[in-house]
Write a protein that holds these residues in place. Structure first.
Motif, PDB file in Angstrom:
ATOM      1  N   GLN A 124      10.156   4.907 -22.830  1.00  0.00           N
ATOM      2  CA  GLN A 124      10.821   5.573 -21.715  1.00  0.00           C
ATOM      3  C   GLN A 124       9.884   5.719 -20.515  1.00  0.00           C
TER       4      GLN A 124
ATOM      5  N   ALA B 139      12.337   0.677 -29.260  1.00  0.00           N
ATOM      6  CA  ALA B 139      11.278   1.408 -29.959  1.00  0.00           C
ATOM      7  C   ALA B 139      11.727   1.633 -31.395  1.00  0.00           C
ATOM      8  N   ARG B 140      10.920   1.178 -32.340  1.00  0.00           N
ATOM      9  CA  ARG B 140      11.325   1.287 -33.740  1.00  0.00           C
ATOM     10  C   ARG B 140      10.092   1.442 -34.628  1.00  0.00           C
TER      11      ARG B 140
ATOM     12  N   VAL C  29       9.104   6.123 -28.849  1.00  0.00           N
ATOM     13  CA  VAL C  29      10.262   6.189 -27.952  1.00  0.00           C
ATOM     14  C   VAL C  29       9.846   6.709 -26.578  1.00  0.00           C
TER      15      VAL C  29
END
Length: 326
Positions: A269, A304-305, A265
């Motif tokens: 960002q 995002a995963r 994540v």
């Protein structure tokens, strides 16, 4: 004969399978010590004579051996000058990974498998990816014996372990407790295939191997993206968005493993912030708000995963009861 613990550049094998085999082995076996080994200049010190013998033993057709010998003896062209060497193979060459696997199959894999069967009393877990390998041990004395004999083994074939990058560390389900009782602090970590491995716990309090993106790789990728954005400063928004989307997508596929979600994540960002920086540099009187930038990010950057299963889940599907950690 194939080595079940070798994963690099082999059909049906992948870096994530190697990572899962290692994490699964440390979690399910009685591993208390980890040997994090590094071969000094492996591709530069690979002995042509021994490699020729290994190829002849592996391939019956002598024409293949002669072809490989010509390939190795061709040398390297640098600034218009050709340099030949009796050792080493071109790192990054199309045949180099195959030759590395053949060499280490005979020098390391067969020897390690025999050592585990004939000399080890406790559990031993071995995972190798090309010239990177990690070995887990139940007993410290066996780990030290293995390391001593490994150095002797490598010396016979012109290889050496890097003294500063080869470490024996306390690692496993009891490492944190034992070190706390001795006042030694937290267990050390080690890196493999772009991940920093550390001792951790699940939400239920059970031991697990945490795998988080190596910080240096994370920073190096952002630095490269920033340089590319500077070069693409005046390209259309859709073109740059497509490029950044592919960067994030590739990062998620590489590092989207369980319990590494925070890092994935944060990378997405950071890419979004770099893109905003680049768009604002297009004009001294920019009027790009964060609300508008968020719409760009949501449109072009994939979410995002976590896209990889837990190690034991993947291993259970692949092996169907046959261990790939032994």
């Amino acid at each position: 004969m194939r080595s079940t613990f070798s994963y690099g550049f082999r059909p049906g094998r992948s870096p994530h399978q190697a990572l899962d085999a290692l994490a699964g082995g440390i979690t399910t076996k009685r591993v208390n010590w980890v040997l994090d080994a590094d071969i000094r200049g492996f591709f530069d010190t690979l002995d042509h004579g021994w490699l020729g013998k290994f190829v002849e033993h592996r391939v019956a057709d002598r024409r293949v051996g002669r072809l490989i010998a010509k390939w190795l003896n061709a040398g390297v062209l640098e600034e218009g000058r050709r340099t030949r060497s009796e050792v080493g193979t071109v790192q990054g060459g199309s045949i180099s990974p195959l030759l590395a696997n053949i060499y280490l199959h005979y020098v390391f894999a067969l020897w390690a498998r025999r050592w585990r069967k004939t000399q080890a009393r406790g559990d031993v877990v071995v995972v190798r990816f090309a010239d990177d390998f990690v070995v887990g041990f139940e007993h410290r004395e066996e780990a030290e014996q293995f390391l001593t004999e490994l150095r002797e083994r490598f010396a016979k074939f012109g290889l050496t372990l890097h003294p500063a990058k080869t470490r024996l560390i306390e690692f496993g389900r009891f490492a944190a407790i034992n070190r706390r009782q001795r006042g030694d602090g937290k267990p050390e970590t080690f890196n493999l295939l772009g991940f920093t491995h550390s001792c951790g716990k699940t939400r239920r309090g059970k031991f697990t191997v945490l795998r988080q993106t190596v910080r240096q790789r994370w920073q190096a990728k952002l630095k490269a993206v920033k340089a590319e954005l500077r070069r693409r400063l005046h390209e259309p928004l859709s073109v740059v968005g497509s490029y950044l989307g592919s960067v994030v997508r590739g990062h998620v596929q590489d590092y989207g493993v369980p319990m590494n979600g925070t890092s994935v994540v944060a990378f997405r960002q950071a890419i979004g912030r770099l893109w905003m920086w680049a768009l604002r540099r297009r004009s001294q009187s920019h009027h790009l708000s964060w609300e508008r930038m968020t719409r760009y990010i949501d449109r072009w950057l994939p979410p995002a995963r976590i896209c990889h299963p837990y190690p034991l889940v993947r291993l259970g599907v692949i092996t169907q009861g046959k261990s790939r950690m032994r």
